[in-house]
Write a protein that holds these residues in place. Structure first.
Motif, mmCIF file in Angstrom:
data_model
loop_
_atom_site.group_PDB
_atom_site.id
_atom_site.type_symbol
_atom_site.label_atom_id
_atom_site.label_comp_id
_atom_site.label_asym_id
_atom_site.label_seq_id
_atom_site.Cartn_x
_atom_site.Cartn_y
_atom_site.Cartn_z
ATOM 1 N N ASN A 97 30.111 -17.168 -46.431
ATOM 2 C CA ASN A 97 29.766 -18.491 -45.917
ATOM 3 C C ASN A 97 31.013 -19.283 -45.543
ATOM 4 N N LEU A 98 32.027 -19.267 -46.402
ATOM 5 C CA LEU A 98 33.245 -20.012 -46.107
ATOM 6 C C LEU A 98 33.990 -19.402 -44.923
ATOM 7 N N ALA A 99 34.041 -18.071 -44.857
ATOM 8 C CA ALA A 99 34.721 -17.425 -43.726
ATOM 9 C C ALA A 99 34.024 -17.734 -42.407
ATOM 10 N N LEU A 100 32.702 -17.672 -42.406
ATOM 11 C CA LEU A 100 31.953 -17.973 -41.188
ATOM 12 C C LEU A 100 32.080 -19.446 -40.803
ATOM 13 N N LEU A 319 22.702 -6.280 -48.876
ATOM 14 C CA LEU A 319 23.827 -6.412 -47.950
ATOM 15 C C LEU A 319 25.132 -6.000 -48.624
ATOM 16 N N GLU A 320 25.311 -6.354 -49.887
ATOM 17 C CA GLU A 320 26.514 -5.968 -50.621
ATOM 18 C C GLU A 320 26.663 -4.452 -50.671
ATOM 19 N N GLN A 321 25.540 -3.759 -50.819
ATOM 20 C CA GLN A 321 25.578 -2.308 -50.964
ATOM 21 C C GLN A 321 25.668 -1.575 -49.631
ATOM 22 N N LYS A 322 25.024 -2.106 -48.594
ATOM 23 C CA LYS A 322 24.889 -1.349 -47.341
ATOM 24 C C LYS A 322 25.587 -1.990 -46.146
ATOM 25 N N PHE A 323 25.850 -3.303 -46.234
ATOM 26 C CA PHE A 323 26.406 -4.011 -45.078
ATOM 27 C C PHE A 323 27.507 -4.960 -45.545
ATOM 28 N N ILE A 324 28.573 -4.411 -46.125
ATOM 29 C CA ILE A 324 29.676 -5.237 -46.614
ATOM 30 C C ILE A 324 30.166 -6.142 -45.496
ATOM 31 N N PHE A 325 30.457 -7.384 -45.849
ATOM 32 C CA PHE A 325 30.814 -8.389 -44.846
ATOM 33 C C PHE A 325 31.997 -7.936 -43.994
ATOM 34 N N SER A 326 31.784 -7.909 -42.685
ATOM 35 C CA SER A 326 32.812 -7.516 -41.724
ATOM 36 C C SER A 326 32.398 -8.041 -40.359
ATOM 37 N N ASP A 327 33.234 -7.830 -39.354
ATOM 38 C CA ASP A 327 32.889 -8.261 -37.998
ATOM 39 C C ASP A 327 31.613 -7.591 -37.514
#
Length: 652
Positions: A97-100, A319-327
């Motif tokens: 959230n902070l990065a976005l 999302l933590e397991q399959k879609f780690i935050f990235s571009d």
């Protein structure tokens, strides 16, 4: 006197219909820019979502704001992509959230914010690391509520300080003042005369420090969000005009308006730069304004905050397991940030609520996230010839249940604690003072609300016992005023763990509060000076000492507000104990959005300490019967495991 102001822009404001957003920009946001254009340097904060909405509806506003930023007439204050209550969400979501949010400022305003407004001024020490990693140099946070429980010198409120994190880190903090910004609101709403307002402001004793003249919503001037029937009447004369008049008066009287970043110069002042703990055991998550604004407001009330937060947690876990935050995955995280917006959890209009719920359910479907529930049967062989107490022994634990009180735990011990009972029941007469002249059980539920009798599961039962290789299950069914409860206690054989499970089949969602999983610590042989609890509130684990403390997070504020404090418990567990031993109490299904609560009272012969978990509280945002099915069917549970004792400050 040096003055600064930060105005919070929020087009996700719960009670503002989507079709009114352009009106808000016209009536609230344009006058704000004109105020800055007239020589009053202002901090203007907006979430990434709000910036996107303004850009799409009124790109000229964005263009003018960018020009003012370039000219130094205003300063952009960041927060996040969504207005999210950081101490209520997992660390991974806070990071995203902070990065976005920073990215939104860069993309839309071509600037990188240096100061972050703490959303709803809901603070935890675990948030410090997230703000620092996002690149923020300081945060804007309420002073009044942390100061209530701290022994701070009064003058530090006028200077920037450093808010301590969990592992020795800190971040500069510039203060908001709830009472001060409420005074400006009252003046603009004609509830104060100009002389009264000036007298208040000029006698606050700031010395050579700074005064935050404002630090709250912009949408309440010349617009009414219509949250309350008793909102101030909107007169014909512009409230922004009145704010401009009082700002000019203050300037004419020799007071100096500055940008918020100028306050950071005070870190080197002899009264500034002190490292402070903003949280405490009795107030683990301070928030803004008066006590009715506490963390349960966004966790357990509203239309159905518990349901929303539980599904959000389930999505986040996937999302933590399959879609780690990235571009490549940030769009999924962006959508989850929207769904976790605090405004969906308070005075949200029905149309916006169901639109948001549909978006969340679509995201859950896409990410294959579901909210699991406890699966158990009330079955087995009826217990015979046991009296009131039913005792079970394994190599790992010894557990005694009270069949006259709905399988409440009388006492439980674990092998690694040398079988010294660690939690259970403190009976009537244990405490010397009459105010504690009752039985204090473990493992039970309490539900209570307007127009309903108090509901508990402390009834006489005939338990059923079922054995398998993994555990012994003791179960029963209990009639409640509001429906039926199935309950089971599961005693593991091969590991040190006791589970307590509940299945609710109620006629409707409980009308008030619903608290379950009470665990009463047996403190008779424990060092009262070393008792503590710890949990995660949006970041790393935070430790809270209980020595000499008396408080109750579940204390009601009024007839309409059922609790005063709570724990985000964002890793789904609380540790409770002391030097001799500790317990880890955790939700069996980590996506269940419980808020933890602790009660601690200094008493003889030993302190009264217990933890419990709320799945619903009540305040003025609470609405019942919002869904198509008024019935409430839900299964959940908790596990209790032993931990070694800890002396705070010496743990590794």
């Amino acid at each position: 006197m040096k003055i600064f102001a930060i105005f919070h822009l929020n087009l996700m404001f719960s009670s503002i219909p989507g079709e009114s957003r352009m009106e808000v920009i016209k009536r609230c946001y344009w006058p704000l820019l004109r105020l800055a254009e007239n020589g009053f340097p202002l901090g203007i904060e907006a979430s990434g979502i709000t910036l996107e909405i303004i850009r799409d509806l009124d790109p000229l506003w964005i263009k003018i704001f960018k020009t003012m930023l370039d000219e130094g007439k205003a300063e952009f204050i960041g927060s996040g992509y969504g207005q999210i209550i950081g101490p209520l969400v997992p660390a991974s979501l806070n990071k995203a959230n902070l990065a976005l949010g920073v990215q939104s400022g860069q993309d839309i305003l071509e600037t990188t914010p240096q100061i972050a407004l703490v959303n709803e001024q809901a603070w935890s020490a675990g948030m410090v690391r997230h703000y620092r990693e996002a690149g923020y140099k300081a945060v804007f946070m309420d002073y009044d509520n942390p100061a209530r429980y701290a022994d701070w010198a009064e003058h530090i409120q006028h200077f920037p300080q450093r808010a301590k994190g969990t592992n020795g880190e800190s971040i500069p903090v510039i203060w908001s003042r709830s009472m001060v910004f409420q005074k400006l609101q009252r003046y603009a709403h004609r509830e104060l005369e100009l002389p009264e307002y000036l007298d208040y402001v000029e006698n606050l004793g700031t010395g050579d420090g700074w005064l935050p003249i404002y630090g709250n919503d912009a949408e309440i001037f010349d617009f009414r969000p219509r949250r309350y029937k008793n909102e101030a009447v909107q007169e014909a004369e512009s409230e922004w005009k009145l704010i401009g008049q009082v700002f000019r008066m203050l300037r004419e009287r020799g007071h100096d308006f500055q940008l918020p970043s100028a306050v950071l110069k005070g870190l080197d002042h002899e009264s500034g730069g002190n490292e402070l703990e903003l949280s405490s055991a009795c107030q683990p998550i301070p928030v803004k304004k008066q006590s009715k604004y506490n963390i349960t407001r966004w966790a357990l009330s509203g239309r159905n905050d518990f349901q929303l937060n539980s599904l959000c947690r389930a999505v986040c876990d996937n999302l933590e397991q399959k879609f780690i935050f990235s571009d490549n995955t940030k769009e999924k995280w962006r959508e989850l940030c929207f769904c976790w917006s605090s405004d969906l959890r308070t005075h949200i209009t029905g149309k916006r609520y169901y639109e948001a719920l549909a978006r969340l359910e679509a995201l859950a479907l896409e990410s294959k996230a579901t909210v699991s529930e406890a699966d158990f049967q009330v079955s087995g062989t009826p217990a015979r010839d046991h009296g009131r107490m039913l005792k079970f022994e394994t190599q790992k634990s010894v557990v005694t249940l009270n069949t006259a009180k709905g399988l409440a735990v009388q006492k439980a011990s674990f092998a690694s604690h040398e079988n010294v009972p660690s939690f259970g029941t403190l009976g009537h007469g244990y405490f010397e003072e009459i105010d504690l002249g009752a039985d204090f059980f473990s493992g039970h539920i309490i539900m209570e609300g307007p127009g309903m009798p108090k509901d508990t599961d402390l009834a006489r039962v005939t338990p059923l016992i079922d054995e398998n290789d993994e555990f012994t299950t003791v179960s029963c069914s209990i009639d409640l005023y509001q429906g039926m409860l199935d309950k089971a206690v599961r005693i593991h054989k091969g590991k040190e763990q006791v589970d307590i499970l509940y299945r609710f089949a109620l006629d409707c969602r409980p009308p008030g509060f619903a608290r379950i999983g009470h665990v009463t610590l047996l403190t008779a042989d424990m060092d009262a000076e070393k008792l503590f609890y710890s949990t995660c509130n949006g970041g790393n684990e935070e430790h809270f000492p209980l020595a000499g403390m008396t408080f109750d997070h579940s204390d009601n504020i009024s007839f309409a507000v059922s609790a005063s404090q709570g724990l985000g418990m964002t890793d789904s567990k609380i540790v409770l104990g002391g030097r001799e031993r500790a317990l880890e109490i955790s939700a069996l299904y980590p996506e269940h959005g419980f808020v933890g609560m602790v009660k601690c009272r200094q008493a003889a012969p030993s302190p009264f300490v217990r933890v419990f978990f709320s799945m619903q509280e009540m305040d003025e945002t609470s609405l019942r019967g919002c869904g198509p099915d008024p019935k409430f069917n839900f299964s959940t549970g908790f596990s209790i495991k032993p931990r070694p004792g800890i002396i705070l400050g010496e743990e590794s």
